[in-house]
Design an enzyme around this catalytic site. Structure first.
Site, PDB file in Angstrom:
ATOM      1  N   GLU A  85      12.440  20.508  41.568  1.00 16.89           N
ATOM      2  CA  GLU A  85      12.853  19.761  40.363  1.00 16.89           C
ATOM      3  C   GLU A  85      11.789  19.776  39.273  1.00 16.89           C
ATOM      4  O   GLU A  85      10.627  19.451  39.534  1.00 16.89           O
ATOM      5  CB  GLU A  85      13.150  18.304  40.771  1.00 16.89           C
ATOM      6  N   LYS A 269      13.973   6.755  44.813  1.00 10.86           N
ATOM      7  CA  LYS A 269      14.092   8.224  44.805  1.00 10.86           C
ATOM      8  C   LYS A 269      12.955   8.801  43.960  1.00 10.86           C
ATOM      9  O   LYS A 269      12.344   9.813  44.310  1.00 10.86           O
ATOM     10  CB  LYS A 269      15.466   8.626  44.244  1.00 10.86           C
ATOM     11  N   ASP A 285       7.302  16.448  58.657  1.00 11.03           N
ATOM     12  CA  ASP A 285       8.714  16.126  58.875  1.00 11.03           C
ATOM     13  C   ASP A 285       9.118  15.106  57.815  1.00 11.03           C
ATOM     14  O   ASP A 285       9.019  13.897  58.014  1.00 11.03           O
ATOM     15  CB  ASP A 285       8.870  15.551  60.293  1.00 11.03           C
ATOM     16  N   HIS A 383      12.360  16.477  30.415  1.00 15.43           N
ATOM     17  CA  HIS A 383      13.030  17.483  31.244  1.00 15.43           C
ATOM     18  C   HIS A 383      13.388  18.737  30.456  1.00 15.43           C
ATOM     19  O   HIS A 383      13.522  19.803  31.016  1.00 15.43           O
ATOM     20  CB  HIS A 383      14.358  16.921  31.790  1.00 15.43           C
TER      21      HIS A 383
END
Ligand code: MEV
Length: 438
Positions: A85, A269, A285, A383
């Site tokens: 991202e 998130k 992991d 972005h």
């Protein structure tokens, strides 16, 4: 502060090869390490991949970026991040610069204690069985510790036994035995699972019940890492908005996540945006850590923000992030994947706890970057550049055409696949005409 400086000014303007040289100079990585970070022939071979999972047909590449500006407990640190991202590496680097202005991140962590669970059902006298299991603790621990000599060699091992009694469940009552295991620098999953499986028959014998599940818990809430960051509001001044105003906006962003699970999920998130890429880069992991982090965020009965933000008496923004973080620096993919090894070398960590602490710093930085953007200009502006380049790439552009097309789309405020294709055709046409006229 050490002699190394992670404040690599202008780093983002270099090309990947130049950046790699700078990273090499930062920590004396050798050519082999740099090759491994660079990917290509130095990274994971198909032969190694074939030993890691089943049915291998290839390997899969992702971008590896370096977040700059981090100072953690006075030590300048370059943070490797593997992620698809845009804006995450830039955001973390930017926020680390803000935190640097307040003296850098301060971290700490608990002992690396994990929990292994053994489920016992059909126990006729659960209360008596619980007492008997607790009375047999030494024997249970000795049996557990006979399973993992490598963990014992690292200084770890099973330390304690606990028993929980669930009077009812969809299937009836059950006893759940917890083995508390000190994992030192290992992630610990294999050792814990072996201990659970090995002790289950003894627990059946003591309890008179039947053991079903024997597996670690990913809610590793006794193995936590903590980071604290102080940001002076003056450092937040940007684009004509006062630092004070930005700090106020960030506090409102935090307050929103503190009370509303819909917002907390997105806020968290954004925190995991900083943590997962470090986990991937170092061969951890990350699913285990995602699962544990979100469960921990709901530990008080309501899902809420993983981070806490407040203002101190001097008006500084103070952020803290404490999460369960079961990472390892010995064994597993960390030992097999050459790029993960090189990433660990770059981080120069001496223990799994230190790696976990870097992860929470990256998480807190990502959180700060996201809240700052959301509370001011919004997330889209940042972005735009990389997003436009991705659209240009997807449309089939290569080389310098990627940047040219991206720039045109941003100027036109029309960042769409159809426009990228049109521009590509136009520019290709122009290039062909030039070639023909030569
Ligand atoms: C996007 O990947 C992450 C954010 O949504 C996080 C947030 O909203 O805090 C920007």
């Amino acid at each position: 502060m050490g002699t190394k400086n992670s404040r690599l000014q202008g780093f983002y303007q270099l090309n990947p090869f130049e950046r790699l040289q700078m990273v090499g100079a930062f920590d004396g990585l050798n050519d082999q390490d740099l090759h491994a970070l660079h990917g290509g022939s130095g990274s994971l071979s198909i032969e190694r991949a074939d030993k890691m999972i089943e049915n291998v047909v290839g390997t899969f590449n992702l971008p590896l970026g370096i977040a700059t500006n981090f100072v953690i407990n006075g030590r300048d640190t370059l943070v490797p991040m593997v992620v698809e991202e845009p804006s995450i590496v830039a955001g973390a680097s930017y926020a680390a610069r803000l935190v640097r202005a307040g003296g850098g991140f301060q971290t700490s962590s608990t002992e690396p204690l994990m929990i292994g669970q053994i489920q016992l059902v059909a126990v006729a006298e659960p209360v008596r069985a619980r007492d008997a299991i607790l009375a047999g603790k030494d024997e249970i621990l000795a049996l557990a510790n006979a399973q993992s000599l490598s963990l014992i060699r690292l200084g770890g091992g099973a330390r304690d036994v606990e028993v929980n009694f669930f009077e009812s469940s969809p299937m009836g009552p059950m006893l759940v035995v917890h083995l508390i295991v000190d994992c030192r620098d290992a992630m610990g999953a294999n050792a814990i699972n072996s201990m659970c499986e090995a002790t289950a028959p003894l627990l059946e014998q003591i309890s008179g019940g039947r053991a079903y599940l024997r597996i670690l818990s990913n809610l590793s809430d006794r193995r936590r890492a903590r980071a604290r960051a102080v940001v002076p509001p003056t450092a937040l001044t940007r684009n004509g908005i006062s630092g004070e105003e930005v700090a106020e906006g960030i506090m409102w962003a935090y307050a929103f996540a503190a009370v509303d699970p819909y917002r907390a999920t997105t806020h968290n998130k954004g925190i995991m945006n900083g943590i997962d890429p470090v986990l991937v880069a170092t061969g951890q992991d990350w699913r285990a850590i995602e699962a544990g982090a979100h469960a921990y965020a709901a530990r008080n009965g309501q899902y809420t923000s993983m981070s806490v933000w407040e203002r101190d008496a001097d008006g500084n923004l103070v952020g803290t992030l404490e999460l369960p973080l079961a990472v390892g620096i010995v064994g597993g993919a960390t030992k097999v994947h050459p790029s993960a090894q090189a990433a660990l070398k770059l981080l120069n960590v001496q223990s799994a706890n230190e790696l976990a602490e870097i992860c929470v710093c990256a998480g807190l930085a990502s959180n700060l970057a996201a809240m700052r953007a959301l509370a001011t200009e919004g997330i889209q502006r940042g972005h735009m550049g990389l997003h436009a380049r991705q659209i240009a790439l997807a449309a089939g552009a290569g080389g310098s055409l990627v940047d040219t097309i991206a720039r045109r789309m941003i100027e036109e405020r029309n960042i769409k696949p159809a426009r990228a294709e049109m521009l590509l055709a136009e520019l290709h046409g122009a290039v062909s005409e030039q070639i023909e006229s030569v």
